[in-house]
Motif scaffolding. Structure first.
Motif: not given
Length: 263
Positions: A92, A112, A114, A214, A218
């Motif tokens: 994260q 992160a 992601s 976050v 997620v």
């Protein structure tokens, strides 16, 4: 030097000298107020200047980084490896933030894994009333100083969960200090949860804060809280590197009977 760059530098120097209002700045630069305001808006957007609730201008947090504010660069260097390890372990966004004279500034960031990225930049200020890092850092102030700082806060309601009064924020800051960590539960952005904890210097003072942020898509809020032990391990490690060996509060939330995770 182009006229616009020269004008921007003139304004920064005047603000640093204590000239704070738009009228003053326009008069001293002999430039129309609308032109000065356009320049100030650019400087403010980039973090070079900032305004208080009465629209008085002051030097912004980004310039502190360029000026080598005492301790910041050394702390960033000390914390860097631990922050990046926390980012790898959690996947994260990780932030490092510091406080100076009523302003909380992001001074380092780990992105992160992601593709969903949090909008934030090193050198930009964090909202005092709606971020976990600010709650941690404001918790190091005594009551008179805290109230003085919050007098300048505009308490913009970013989401329905944003704290919009000084008393409510102070209560939350004190709760956060007692347990050793703070949370932004959809207070700045409706889709984001953050947890933060403090870094201590050798004398025990909180001098910086680390956060993990976050998106809801997620991890749900309860699973973000489950990252608190990783966060604590990181801040304790950095504090130790800075010479702090004393006790510091870090009380984990009570597990939820339904979910078996912190809530």
């Amino acid at each position: 030097m182009s006229q616009s760059v020269e004008r921007a530098l003139d304004l920064i120097e005047l603000i640093a000298d204590g000239h704070a209002t738009l009228d003053e700045l326009a008069r001293l630069t002999d430039v129309h107020k609308s032109t000065v305001l356009r320049t100030l808006r650019v400087l403010e957007a980039r973090g070079y200047t900032t305004r208080d609730a009465k629209h008085r201008y002051r030097i912004g947090p980004r310039l502190y980084l360029f000026a080598g504010r005492p301790g910041i660069e050394a702390m960033r260097s000390t914390a860097s490896a631990a922050l990046r390890d926390l980012g790898r372990r959690t996947g994260q966004t990780v932030h490092l933030a510091a406080y100076d004279d009523g302003v909380v500034t992001y001074v380092d960031k780990v992105e992160a894994r992601s593709t969903l990225r949090m909008y934030s930049r090193i050198g930009l200020p964090a909202a005092l009333h709606a971020t976990a890092v600010a709650k941690v850092l404001l918790g190091a102030l005594d009551e008179p100083e805290l109230r003085r700082v919050l007098e300048r806060c505009d308490f913009t309601p970013f989401t329905p969960k944003t704290l919009t009064t000084a008393d409510a924020l102070i209560d939350e800051i004190r709760r956060s200090s007692a347990r050793g960590w703070a949370v932004d539960h959809e207070e700045h952005e409706t889709f984001m949860n953050c947890i933060a904890a403090g870094i201590r210097s050798s004398d025990g003072r909180i001098i910086a804060a680390v956060s993990v942020s976050v998106p809801n898509v997620v991890l749900p809020y309860e699973q973000v809280l489950a990252l608190l032990p990783d966060l604590h391990e990181t801040t304790a490690s950095i504090s130790h590197e800075l010479g702090f060996d004393g006790p510091a509060p870090f009380i984990l939330p009570i597990p939820s009977p339904d979910q078996g995770v912190p809530s």
